[in-house]
Design a protein around this motif. Sequence first.
Motif, short mmCIF file in Angstrom:
data_model
loop_
_atom_site.label_atom_id
_atom_site.label_comp_id
_atom_site.label_asym_id
_atom_site.label_seq_id
_atom_site.Cartn_x
_atom_site.Cartn_y
_atom_site.Cartn_z
N ARG A 38 34.30 -48.38 -62.45
CA ARG A 38 33.30 -49.06 -61.62
C ARG A 38 33.92 -49.73 -60.41
N ARG A 56 31.51 -43.81 -59.35
CA ARG A 56 31.66 -43.03 -60.59
C ARG A 56 32.18 -41.63 -60.30
N ASP A 69 30.50 -43.07 -67.23
CA ASP A 69 30.94 -44.41 -66.83
C ASP A 69 30.89 -45.38 -68.00
#
Length: 383
Positions: free
Chosen positions: A4, A189, A119
């Motif tokens: 992130r 991402r 993610d």
Amino acid sequence: MSTRFRPLRHLLLLAFTLALVGPTELQAQDRQRWTPEQANAWYDDLPWLVGCNYNPSTAINQLEMWQADTFDPETIDRELAWAEDLGFTSIRVYLHHLLWEQDADGFLGRLDQFLTIADRHGIGVMFVLFDSVWDPHPKLGPQRDPEPGVHNSGWVQSPGADDLMNPDREDLLKAYTVGVISRFKDDPRVHAWDLWNEPDNTNDNSYGRNKLDREPEGKRERTLELLERSFTWARSANPSQPLTSGVWIGQWSDPDRLSPTERVQLDQSDVITFHTYDPLDRARQCVENLRRYGRPLLCTEFMARPNGSTFDPVLGFFKDQDVGAYCWGFVAGRSNTIYPWDSWQTPYASEPPVWFHDIFHPDGTPYRPEEVSYIQRLTSQAD
């Protein structure tokens, strides 16, 4: 480091550029190829990029992975949990232009859902837009079942022969490239965009055995034209992630002997990517020869056990050299990549004595527990 996290140096570079030229002028310009300094700053702000070429075990190819009727987030979530447990930080994943033509909004939505799942497991994604390998006649809809005992018997090219050789379909290829990259061009991402996998591959040991019927005459020349244009199309979207296309034949020791396709790949890529399915000594030669470009190196395909390309010691070498590394395959399934390439000539009647690719059985049991332990030791020591 979390996927992130937006690389700080890249944000500072973008802010500095906006201050100099203003947002309107920046939007009117295609992004230029990154300098080596920009490329290395991007790489320095990421964890070691280590992972696999990912296709869920329930999908025979890109179309089955992404079409609405067969998209399988439950399997993807389960299998990426295993990747997280290995310490993988990145996966390389193939797309297809026919999915964009079929339903662009739905396709983009599934890409976003996939990125969310990845993610959640701390994994970033390198997307591959085009691919010149395996079946040159892709078709939307239900995909055929695997041929028993045959390696990657249902994987499909993008664009396939008909779209590749038809100039009237070029607008679709451009719209797909620009549309997908534009949607995710600032998404942290997404680690990178691999524009074209093995563009000069003519599948000589599979579909290329009967070129008049299966592979079009002039494929390499036409693919080279579109490879060059794909870099232009991609840069017009101004992505914040690097663009690349990986060289895959040989060790590239002599820059004067590069093919026209290799020259475009190496001259246009922001970061240098390559494939090697050879033992350590040849993998070492690849790295040494490609260092001359002064850019980050990522091996986007390796690991074929019977060839001598094994996690121990090749992955350990890549880690020591700070080279990103993506093995081929992850969970054994409909792609049949536990079988070697020669299964195209002689299909296997039973499981091969040594798996060619893949790490896990479909239930999550490791093929070789000692390989899993080795990978985990390497990733736990990564910066």
